[in-house]
Design an enzyme around this catalytic site. Structure first.
Site, short mmCIF file in Angstrom:
data_model
loop_
_atom_site.label_atom_id
_atom_site.label_comp_id
_atom_site.label_asym_id
_atom_site.label_seq_id
_atom_site.Cartn_x
_atom_site.Cartn_y
_atom_site.Cartn_z
N GLY B 35 0.84 -1.19 0.00
CA GLY B 35 0.00 0.00 0.00
C GLY B 35 0.87 1.24 0.00
O GLY B 35 2.09 1.16 0.17
N LEU B 36 0.23 2.38 -0.19
CA LEU B 36 0.94 3.66 -0.24
C LEU B 36 1.66 3.97 1.08
O LEU B 36 1.29 3.42 2.12
CB LEU B 36 -0.07 4.79 -0.51
CG LEU B 36 -0.67 4.87 -1.92
CD1 LEU B 36 -1.80 5.89 -1.94
CD2 LEU B 36 0.42 5.25 -2.94
N SER B 39 -0.24 4.17 4.60
CA SER B 39 -1.47 3.36 4.56
C SER B 39 -1.57 2.44 5.78
O SER B 39 -2.59 1.77 5.96
CB SER B 39 -1.53 2.53 3.27
OG SER B 39 -0.42 1.66 3.18
N GLY B 40 -0.53 2.40 6.61
CA GLY B 40 -0.61 1.64 7.86
C GLY B 40 0.14 0.32 7.88
O GLY B 40 -0.05 -0.49 8.80
N LYS B 41 1.00 0.08 6.91
CA LYS B 41 1.70 -1.20 6.80
C LYS B 41 2.50 -1.55 8.06
O LYS B 41 2.34 -2.62 8.64
CB LYS B 41 2.64 -1.20 5.59
CG LYS B 41 1.94 -1.05 4.25
CD LYS B 41 2.92 -1.06 3.10
CE LYS B 41 3.91 0.08 3.13
NZ LYS B 41 3.31 1.44 3.06
N SER B 42 3.40 -0.65 8.48
CA SER B 42 4.26 -0.96 9.63
C SER B 42 3.45 -1.06 10.91
O SER B 42 3.64 -1.98 11.71
CB SER B 42 5.35 0.10 9.78
OG SER B 42 6.30 -0.03 8.75
N SER B 109 6.18 -1.83 -1.92
CA SER B 109 6.20 -2.76 -3.06
C SER B 109 5.23 -2.31 -4.16
O SER B 109 4.22 -2.96 -4.41
CB SER B 109 5.90 -4.20 -2.61
OG SER B 109 4.78 -4.29 -1.76
#
Lengths: 202, 202
Positions: B35-36, B39-42, B109
């Site tokens: 995601g951008l 966007s909350g990945k970590s 990614s």
């Protein structure tokens, strides 16, 4: 190496090392096997993985033959590529150790400075294990026929024949795999792991 | 990529996947968050790691910010370096999955082809998880102030602003992190893991 990344802040894991170790009953760390081709690295690594698993350890082998099909498929055997190969293995081993695993690496890793870098990456529980069987023994065994190929000039930069091997100066453990059996070698390795990785029962 | 290694034979591990899975009570695999920036990945990755660990899973986060200090410290943010960054992460994630872990990767990614390569490397249990919060939401959050920097031209090739993000076409799970809370997102993730990783009790 120069770091090319900027605007990067390391983030803490959601689970501490100690929490992982307590769950596993042992700490994470690296068993770094090093030695000439034919000194027994892969044989011992995979059998050790099996014995440690049976004894309740979380163990995993990173093996030169396997990694060169994936992570390091872009690398050859020039000195620079060997160094990059070992650099990446050292970093991946450090990640596995950070996940609380006993990671067993089975790489010739002929350069002292590369092994020192791997030790530094692991930040702690790193055990250099020198399989000290000499050239004569290893070449006589020649399990994959590679020494023969190297002597015929069909492999360039083959460690022990046309490329150097720098023996460890102060390894945590030395096993003369030319003088004792696989079973005896495994006994020494397992004792070493029990002494250095196992946590006292609570 | 051309394989540069020859004289290489893959060796079988001393412990089978099934043996590891039985020990852990769950299969290994990859949760690939994409995601951008913002966007909350970590945030989700590390909190998910903690919740899964508490629930008995072997879980581990591979995170862009952390890996760029080690394994991928030689790479920058050009398209070629981004692709190599993700290639290595995909291969390392595959190794962790092979060790029976639930590995959570938290990388922008942005390129579809890179994610496809990571899926291929994992050879099986791979879950692409699209955090679909849009640019407006992510830029408004801007947790690290990077969008602001990018808009001022201080960061080149910043995903969403000056570099493309190619949204997944058929992800295993989509979470609109712009519309629901972290807690709700975690609930969806944990349900997904329970459904796809847990083994039936024996």
């Amino acid at each position: 190496m120069a770091h090319k990344s900027t605007n990067i802040t390391p983030v803490a894991h959601g689970v501490s090392d100690q929490e992982r170790w307590r769950r596993h009953g042992h700490r994470g760390g690296v068993l770094w096997l090093t030695g000439l081709p034919g000194s027994g690295k892969s044989t011992l690594a995979f059998e050790l993985e099996r014995r440690l698993f049976a004894a309740g350890y979380r163990a995993y082998v990173l093996d030169g033959d396997n990694l060169r099909h994936g992570l390091n498929a872009d690398l050859g055997f020039s000195p620079a590529d060997r160094t990059e190969n070992i650099r990446r293995v050292g970093e991946v081993a450090a990640l596995f150790a950070g996940a609380g695993m006993v990671v067993i690496t089975a790489f010739i890793s002929p350069y002292r400075s590369d092994r020192t870098a791997a030790r530094k990456a692991a930040k702690g529980n790193f055990h250099e294990i020198f399989l000290s069987a000499g050239l004569a023994v290893c070449e006589k065994r020649d399990p994959k026929g590679l020494y023969k190929k190297a002597r015929r000039g069909e492999i360039s930069e083959f460690t022990g024949v046309t490329a150097p091997y720098e023996a460890p100066e102060s390894p945590e453990l030395t096993i003369d795999t030319g003088a004792i059996t696989v079973e005896q070698s495994l006994r020494l390795l397992i004792d070493h792991v029990d002494r250095n990785f196992k946590l006292p029962a609570e």
